[in-house]
Design a protein around this motif. Structure first.
Motif, mmCIF file in Angstrom:
data_model
loop_
_atom_site.group_PDB
_atom_site.id
_atom_site.type_symbol
_atom_site.label_atom_id
_atom_site.label_comp_id
_atom_site.label_asym_id
_atom_site.label_seq_id
_atom_site.Cartn_x
_atom_site.Cartn_y
_atom_site.Cartn_z
ATOM 1 N N SER A 16 68.498 -42.835 -3.091
ATOM 2 C CA SER A 16 68.627 -41.499 -3.688
ATOM 3 C C SER A 16 68.091 -40.393 -2.792
ATOM 4 C CB SER A 16 67.889 -41.462 -5.034
ATOM 5 O OG SER A 16 66.495 -41.647 -4.840
ATOM 6 N N ILE A 17 67.465 -40.767 -1.677
ATOM 7 C CA ILE A 17 66.909 -39.771 -0.751
ATOM 8 C C ILE A 17 67.963 -39.412 0.289
ATOM 9 C CG2 ILE A 17 65.092 -39.274 0.924
ATOM 10 C CD1 ILE A 17 63.338 -41.321 -0.473
ATOM 11 N N PRO A 18 68.380 -38.135 0.379
ATOM 12 C CA PRO A 18 69.349 -37.742 1.407
ATOM 13 C C PRO A 18 68.813 -38.042 2.798
ATOM 14 C CG PRO A 18 69.059 -36.001 -0.222
ATOM 15 C CD PRO A 18 67.991 -37.008 -0.488
ATOM 16 N N SER A 19 69.698 -38.478 3.689
ATOM 17 C CA SER A 19 69.269 -38.877 5.029
ATOM 18 C C SER A 19 68.614 -37.729 5.790
ATOM 19 C CB SER A 19 70.464 -39.411 5.825
ATOM 20 O OG SER A 19 71.509 -38.461 5.852
ATOM 21 N N ILE A 20 69.028 -36.502 5.526
ATOM 22 C CA ILE A 20 68.480 -35.355 6.250
ATOM 23 C C ILE A 20 66.999 -35.155 5.945
ATOM 24 C CG2 ILE A 20 69.024 -33.653 4.479
ATOM 25 C CD1 ILE A 20 69.225 -33.244 8.302
ATOM 26 N N VAL A 21 66.555 -35.650 4.779
ATOM 27 C CA VAL A 21 65.143 -35.520 4.412
ATOM 28 C C VAL A 21 64.253 -36.312 5.378
ATOM 29 C CG1 VAL A 21 63.470 -36.028 2.582
ATOM 30 C CG2 VAL A 21 65.720 -35.109 1.995
ATOM 31 N N TRP A 22 64.829 -37.339 6.022
ATOM 32 C CA TRP A 22 64.072 -38.150 6.957
ATOM 33 C C TRP A 22 63.895 -37.468 8.321
ATOM 34 C CZ3 TRP A 22 61.890 -42.777 5.541
ATOM 35 C CH2 TRP A 22 62.358 -43.349 4.351
ATOM 36 N N PHE A 23 64.609 -36.371 8.529
ATOM 37 C CA PHE A 23 64.624 -35.772 9.862
ATOM 38 C C PHE A 23 63.238 -35.311 10.334
ATOM 39 C CE2 PHE A 23 65.787 -32.641 13.141
ATOM 40 C CZ PHE A 23 66.606 -33.449 13.921
ATOM 41 N N PRO A 24 62.445 -34.615 9.508
ATOM 42 C CA PRO A 24 61.096 -34.238 9.983
ATOM 43 C C PRO A 24 60.261 -35.444 10.405
ATOM 44 C CG PRO A 24 61.665 -33.043 7.985
ATOM 45 C CD PRO A 24 62.719 -34.091 8.159
ATOM 46 N N LEU A 25 60.377 -36.534 9.645
ATOM 47 C CA LEU A 25 59.642 -37.747 9.994
ATOM 48 C C LEU A 25 60.158 -38.324 11.305
ATOM 49 C CD1 LEU A 25 57.411 -39.549 8.815
ATOM 50 C CD2 LEU A 25 59.204 -40.946 7.779
ATOM 51 N N ALA A 26 61.476 -38.286 11.501
ATOM 52 C CA ALA A 26 62.075 -38.805 12.730
ATOM 53 C C ALA A 26 61.604 -38.014 13.945
ATOM 54 C CB ALA A 26 63.600 -38.764 12.627
ATOM 55 N N ILE A 27 61.467 -36.687 13.782
ATOM 56 C CA ILE A 27 61.012 -35.851 14.891
ATOM 57 C C ILE A 27 59.571 -36.192 15.264
ATOM 58 C CG2 ILE A 27 60.464 -33.487 15.593
ATOM 59 C CD1 ILE A 27 62.810 -32.534 13.925
ATOM 60 N N VAL A 28 58.731 -36.369 14.230
ATOM 61 C CA VAL A 28 57.319 -36.696 14.477
ATOM 62 C C VAL A 28 57.201 -38.058 15.150
ATOM 63 C CG1 VAL A 28 55.105 -37.199 13.379
ATOM 64 C CG2 VAL A 28 56.479 -35.267 12.596
ATOM 65 N N TRP A 29 58.004 -39.027 14.690
ATOM 66 C CA TRP A 29 57.915 -40.379 15.229
ATOM 67 C C TRP A 29 58.555 -40.516 16.606
ATOM 68 C CZ3 TRP A 29 59.381 -43.851 10.396
ATOM 69 C CH2 TRP A 29 58.283 -43.877 9.518
ATOM 70 N N PHE A 30 59.745 -39.930 16.779
ATOM 71 C CA PHE A 30 60.536 -40.195 17.974
ATOM 72 C C PHE A 30 60.815 -38.964 18.835
ATOM 73 C CE2 PHE A 30 62.086 -42.992 14.479
ATOM 74 C CZ PHE A 30 61.535 -44.180 14.936
ATOM 75 N N GLY A 31 60.489 -37.760 18.328
ATOM 76 C CA GLY A 31 60.819 -36.553 19.060
ATOM 77 C C GLY A 31 62.297 -36.223 18.931
ATOM 78 N N LEU A 32 62.704 -35.071 19.471
ATOM 79 C CA LEU A 32 64.102 -34.678 19.438
ATOM 80 C C LEU A 32 64.864 -35.448 20.512
ATOM 81 C CD1 LEU A 32 63.895 -30.801 18.930
ATOM 82 C CD2 LEU A 32 64.803 -32.479 17.332
ATOM 83 N N GLY A 33 65.811 -36.251 20.085
ATOM 84 C CA GLY A 33 66.576 -37.040 21.045
ATOM 85 C C GLY A 33 67.425 -38.083 20.366
ATOM 86 N N ASN A 34 67.977 -38.972 21.166
ATOM 87 C CA ASN A 34 68.909 -39.967 20.643
ATOM 88 C C ASN A 34 68.257 -40.928 19.650
ATOM 89 O OD1 ASN A 34 71.251 -39.130 21.983
ATOM 90 N ND2 ASN A 34 70.713 -40.269 23.833
ATOM 91 N N VAL A 35 67.018 -41.303 19.914
ATOM 92 C CA VAL A 35 66.352 -42.270 19.032
ATOM 93 C C VAL A 35 66.199 -41.691 17.625
ATOM 94 C CG1 VAL A 35 64.271 -43.626 18.642
ATOM 95 C CG2 VAL A 35 65.140 -43.334 20.963
ATOM 96 N N ALA A 36 65.837 -40.419 17.544
ATOM 97 C CA ALA A 36 65.698 -39.781 16.230
ATOM 98 C C ALA A 36 67.039 -39.744 15.506
ATOM 99 C CB ALA A 36 65.145 -38.363 16.393
ATOM 100 N N ILE A 37 68.130 -39.444 16.246
ATOM 101 C CA ILE A 37 69.458 -39.401 15.638
ATOM 102 C C ILE A 37 69.866 -40.787 15.157
ATOM 103 C CG2 ILE A 37 71.890 -38.888 16.036
ATOM 104 C CD1 ILE A 37 70.079 -36.458 15.884
#
Length: 259
Positions: free
Chosen positions: A107-128
């Motif tokens: 039920s959680i939209p995938s875009i909601v994970w984006f801030p967490l992805a940036i913190v964990w992996f930074g802006l780049g392919n891994v986050a995407i």
């Protein structure tokens, strides 16, 4: 043939309506650009921008980047979804724990994970890739677990009577009997993966179709935005009709559910 004519007619009507609205100039041209016929000699059109982008290689390069990310993330999601789905169907304690958790995560939209992805992996392919995988995994998990759970017990009992067990039982009975649900899961997961990668690329990834969309927004070039939307729609339609729909029809014929 009738279906094809209806679709062509519908597309022509949509184009005609768009052109009329553009020519009446209810909105500025940069906000509502014409599709085919420019409002002024030498003016911009969506098709002109699309063709120019393809010939220059800009759109083709962005499409390749996006599809590469999408396929890798989707592959990860399929592997994880099938694994989680089987464990949920096979073990009651996994169903009571992970199964319940997956329902909440879906039920959680995938875009909601984006801030967490940036913190964990930074802006780049891994986050995407993380965003794409997380967006498609839970749908794949739910559909595959439903498929594994709904395998008729008589199939399993018959196979065990004949000596099948373990991976042989999984490979020859459980997975084939679950194929209709798995294909349905693949189709829905692919749609979720598309949405996830567009959101991820719009918000920060270099390259890709989402990056071009954000570029068009920033320079107020709606002709570029619309041309990218057309590319996304065409790719999505081709994949859905030529891959997943054909797979569904093939399975339906094999199971005697279609002609």
């Amino acid at each position: 043939m009738t279906t094809v004519l209806r679709r062509i007619t519908f597309v022509i009507v949509i184009i005609a309506i768009w052109e009329v609205i553009s020519k009446l100039q209810f909105f500025p041209t940069f906000m509502f650009p014409p599709l085919i016929i420019p409002n002024n000699p030498g003016g911009v059109t969506v098709i002109k921008t699309l063709v120019t982008g393809i010939l220059s290689g800009q759109i083709l390069e962005a499409t390749g980047i996006t599809l590469g990310r999408l396929l890798i993330g989707f592959f990860i999601a399929v592997i994880l979804g099938l694994t989680f789905g089987f464990l949920i169907a096979r073990y009651k304690w996994v169903d009571d724990t992970l199964g319940f958790f997956v329902t909440a995560l879906q039920s959680i939209p995938s875009i909601v994970w984006f801030p967490l992805a940036i913190v964990w992996f930074g802006l780049g392919n891994v986050a995407i890739l993380f965003i794409v995988a997380i967006g498609a995994t839970w749908t794949m998990t739910v559909n595959s677990s439903a498929g594994f759970k709904n395998v008729p017990s008589i199939y399993i009992d018959a196979a065990r009577t004949l000596g099948a067990s373990g991976t042989h039982l999984l490979r020859t009975v459980i997975i084939p009997a679950s194929v209709p649900h798995i294909i349905s899961g693949l189709r829905v997961a692919w749609a979720f993966a598309w949405r996830a990668i567009m959101a991820g690329e719009l918000l920060g990834a270099a390259g890709g179709l989402g990056h071009l969309l954000d570029l068009g927004r920033s320079i107020q070039a709606m002709d570029l935005v619309l041309s990218i939307m057309i590319v996304i729609g065409i790719i999505g339609t081709i994949i859905d009709n030529q891959v997943f729909l054909r797979m569904e029809r093939s399975v339906s014929r094999r199971w005697g559910l279609g002609t």
